[in-house]
Each structure stands twice: as C-alpha cells, then as structure tokens.
Design a protein around this motif. Sequence first.
Motif, PDB file in Angstrom:
ATOM      1  N   ALA A 161       0.818  -0.936  -0.193  1.00 29.78           N
ATOM      2  CA  ALA A 161       0.170  -0.036  -0.160  1.00 29.78           C
ATOM      3  C   ALA A 161       1.327   1.470   0.321  1.00 29.78           C
ATOM      4  O   ALA A 161       1.802   1.248   0.814  1.00 29.78           O
ATOM      5  N   PHE A 162       0.667   2.176  -0.899  1.00 31.07           N
ATOM      6  CA  PHE A 162       1.049   3.278  -1.025  1.00 31.07           C
ATOM      7  C   PHE A 162       0.769   4.730  -1.811  1.00 31.07           C
ATOM      8  O   PHE A 162      -0.797   4.327  -2.280  1.00 31.07           O
ATOM      9  N   ASN A 163       1.024   5.493  -1.588  1.00 30.35           N
ATOM     10  CA  ASN A 163       0.497   6.254  -2.570  1.00 30.35           C
ATOM     11  C   ASN A 163       1.250   7.084  -3.804  1.00 30.35           C
ATOM     12  O   ASN A 163       2.374   7.559  -3.847  1.00 30.35           O
ATOM     13  N   LEU A 164       0.322   7.478  -4.910  1.00 26.29           N
ATOM     14  CA  LEU A 164       1.572   8.208  -5.891  1.00 26.29           C
ATOM     15  C   LEU A 164       1.242  10.229  -5.730  1.00 26.29           C
ATOM     16  O   LEU A 164       0.370   9.959  -5.498  1.00 26.29           O
ATOM     17  N   VAL A 165       1.755  10.742  -5.753  1.00 27.00           N
ATOM     18  CA  VAL A 165       2.069  12.224  -4.686  1.00 27.00           C
ATOM     19  C   VAL A 165       1.497  12.595  -6.127  1.00 27.00           C
ATOM     20  O   VAL A 165       2.078  12.715  -7.675  1.00 27.00           O
ATOM     21  N   THR A 166       0.060  13.130  -6.263  1.00 27.76           N
ATOM     22  CA  THR A 166      -0.128  14.684  -7.664  1.00 27.76           C
ATOM     23  C   THR A 166       0.205  15.704  -7.073  1.00 27.76           C
ATOM     24  O   THR A 166       0.004  15.847  -5.983  1.00 27.76           O
ATOM     25  N   ASP A 167      -0.763  16.339  -8.373  1.00 25.09           N
ATOM     26  CA  ASP A 167      -0.966  18.064  -8.686  1.00 25.09           C
ATOM     27  C   ASP A 167      -2.222  18.256  -8.313  1.00 25.09           C
ATOM     28  O   ASP A 167      -2.964  17.202  -9.508  1.00 25.09           O
ATOM     29  N   LYS A 168      -2.545  18.906  -7.675  1.00 25.06           N
ATOM     30  CA  LYS A 168      -4.421  19.187  -8.040  1.00 25.06           C
ATOM     31  C   LYS A 168      -4.843  20.187  -9.225  1.00 25.06           C
ATOM     32  O   LYS A 168      -3.507  21.225  -9.758  1.00 25.06           O
ATOM     33  N   LYS A 169      -5.177  18.896 -10.377  1.00 22.92           N
ATOM     34  CA  LYS A 169      -5.449  19.903 -11.418  1.00 22.92           C
ATOM     35  C   LYS A 169      -6.237  21.418 -10.848  1.00 22.92           C
ATOM     36  O   LYS A 169      -6.970  21.605 -10.578  1.00 22.92           O
ATOM     37  N   GLN A 170      -5.903  22.071 -12.353  1.00 19.53           N
ATOM     38  CA  GLN A 170      -6.589  23.173 -12.089  1.00 19.53           C
ATOM     39  C   GLN A 170      -7.906  23.790 -12.657  1.00 19.53           C
ATOM     40  O   GLN A 170      -8.136  23.039 -13.615  1.00 19.53           O
ATOM     41  N   GLY A 171      -8.602  24.230 -11.768  1.00 21.57           N
ATOM     42  CA  GLY A 171      -9.887  24.495 -12.523  1.00 21.57           C
ATOM     43  C   GLY A 171     -10.950  23.354 -12.631  1.00 21.57           C
ATOM     44  O   GLY A 171     -11.652  23.817 -13.563  1.00 21.57           O
ATOM     45  N   MET A 172     -10.837  23.004 -11.544  1.00 16.23           N
ATOM     46  CA  MET A 172     -11.933  22.173 -11.107  1.00 16.23           C
ATOM     47  C   MET A 172     -12.892  22.298 -10.189  1.00 16.23           C
ATOM     48  O   MET A 172     -12.548  23.142  -8.971  1.00 16.23           O
TER      49      MET A 172
END
Lengths: 172, 182
Positions: A161-172
């Motif tokens: 179990a792990f996490n993938l780091v992402t960025d927030k998509k803008q304008g949603m």
Amino acid sequence: MSKVKMKRTGFVLDMTPLVDIAFLLLTFFMFTAKFKSEAESEQKFQIKRPKASADTSKIPDKNLAIIKIAIDSANIGDTSYYYEMTNEKDRAVVYATAKGIDDAQRLKMQIKATLPNLEELVQETRIQNPSTKFAIDADKRIRFKWLNDCMDVMRKKKATAFNLVTDKKQGM
Amino acid sequence: MAGGGTLGAGRERAKRGKPSKRKKKKRVGFVLDMTPLVDIAFLLLTFFMFTTTMTTPQIMQMFIPPDPTDVEVKMSELFTLRVRGDDKVFYNPGIDEPQLVLLKDLKKMMVEANIKLKNRLITVLKVDDNASYDVVIKVLDELNLAEADITPALLKDFNLPRERRFTIAPMTEKDLEEIKPL
C-alpha cells in the motif's frame, strides 16, 4: 502680503485600519506557510507531478518515506531514483544500516539510489518502523517502466500500500 | 460629572462619599507613531507571501497485490484496460476483442460496466513499459472519478455497499500481441 510657507509639522495619518489588514494578512500567510524540507532544498532536480482531479487527501508528513523518480535537470533524459524519509530518527538508522549504499551518501537527507539500493532501503525502513507510509513521487514525463520496477521492489518487500503523489488539476 | 439620575442604578454606588473632583480627561489627539510597526509588518507579510506555495501536493492511494498468486476469476467478470507504448488505451470486457477507448469516455464506460455487474467486476490495468506515467495517472484518475458515480448508484438501485476490485497487473507478451494490430 507675503506668503508664509507653512511647514506641515505634526501631519498624521491614521494607519490603524492599514495595520489591521496588514496583520490579518500576515497571520494568514504565517499560518499557511509550509517550508521546504531540508532534503528538498538540497535536491538538484524538480519534479513535474502529474495532474489529478481535486481530492481531499493530503500527503501525510509524519513517518513518510518518499521514493522520488526524477529526471535530472543537468542531463535531460537521465532518470534516477531518490529515497527520502521524513522521520529523522528512523532516517539515521535506516541510512546507516542499509547495505550497498555509497558511504558518502549516508549522511545526506536524500539518497540517490539504484533498484537494489531501493530494495535494501525499503526493507530497512519496514524493519525500523513498520508504520512508515510510502509515497512515490514521480515525474510525469517518465516511462512507466520506472514506476513498474519501483512497484516490483515494493511488492517484493511487502509494502503493497502506497501513495502516488500528484498535483491538483486547476480549474475544477 | 453627569448627574446620578441619568445613569443606571448600578452607578449609584460610585456617588457615595466625596464626589470626585477629577474630570475625566478624554485623550483626544493621542497618536502613536506606527510607522516602524507597519514597516516590519509589511516586510514579514511580503516574505510570507512570496515563500508560500498555495498548491500542496495531494496523493492517490494505490494497493498492489502481493506476490503474484494465481487467483481464479471468471473471465466474464474481468475488465481489462491496457495502455500501449504509444499511450493509447484499450479496453475489453471479459474475452471480447480489445477496443480503443478515449480517456474522456473511460469514466462513463466504467460506470456502466460496474453497475451492470454489481460489484463483481474486477478491473485490471496493464501498462506497457514505454507508456508515459502521465497517462497512467490520467487513467487511474478517471477510474477514481468513476467510483464517485458508481458508489451512490449501487447503493440507490441495489442497496449494495461498493466494494472496489482493482488490480494492476504486468503486461505480458500475449497482451501485447492482442493490441498490436489495433
């Protein structure tokens, strides 16, 4: 009648509202500010994270081990793994005990690792503190192979179990 | 001082004894030089404004199966998604022929397929080594977004709590063969 130049002594401007607002903003920014970790300030690459839709999940900052897959800014096209831990006590132990790591790297915050290194590091981390969470912070431009190899390492060491780091998509 | 009559009853006590001769001086025109204070406040304010990053990274949870063990599943309950080296996504329910799918249609398709099979659908994602990580995240994101529609739909229509069945599996030679000519 000679005009006497009046010196405007004692000219005062009521600065109270200005100060009010300034302090309000100041406190806001002070409380929301989050500083770069030491490891991040010494790293020579920048990760362009993939964008995912907005989510409430935030990256945990306690007991986190991050595997970074980054493209070196110096030699474009050169991808490498980096290993980083947020818990200083665990980090000292793990970096000291993991085998096969270049001695010069043991005191650094972030270790540039090969796949066998990663395996060793993940294993030592799990021994040292089983509650450590893992995160993979990968550049969006990399080939999936890099992630796949990394996941194989995690699988081998039972960190499934792990996490993938992402960025927030803008304008949603 | 103002006469006691006009004041509230609570003030009566103060009138006892000697009437105070001291006149309350209103401090008109009291000013404090706030310039240095404002200077420092703005200095700090600009500092914090420039150092803060507003977008904090978020996470996407992943669970991978431990060591590959053979679990027998019905082919009809499988939903295979394959990402080819050139970042094209193919899908095939069960043993059907794989078909190309666009990312924007993926969500709708997942919702439909899941509701049809009521929780029994197993989504398998297979990714080619040469596919870009960005596309993989996009696919995973679409799958996550689909969950938001599936969960309430299942609960409403069948009163079933959602149990997600998803796995990421290695791409085999056979898989590659199947999507090669498309």
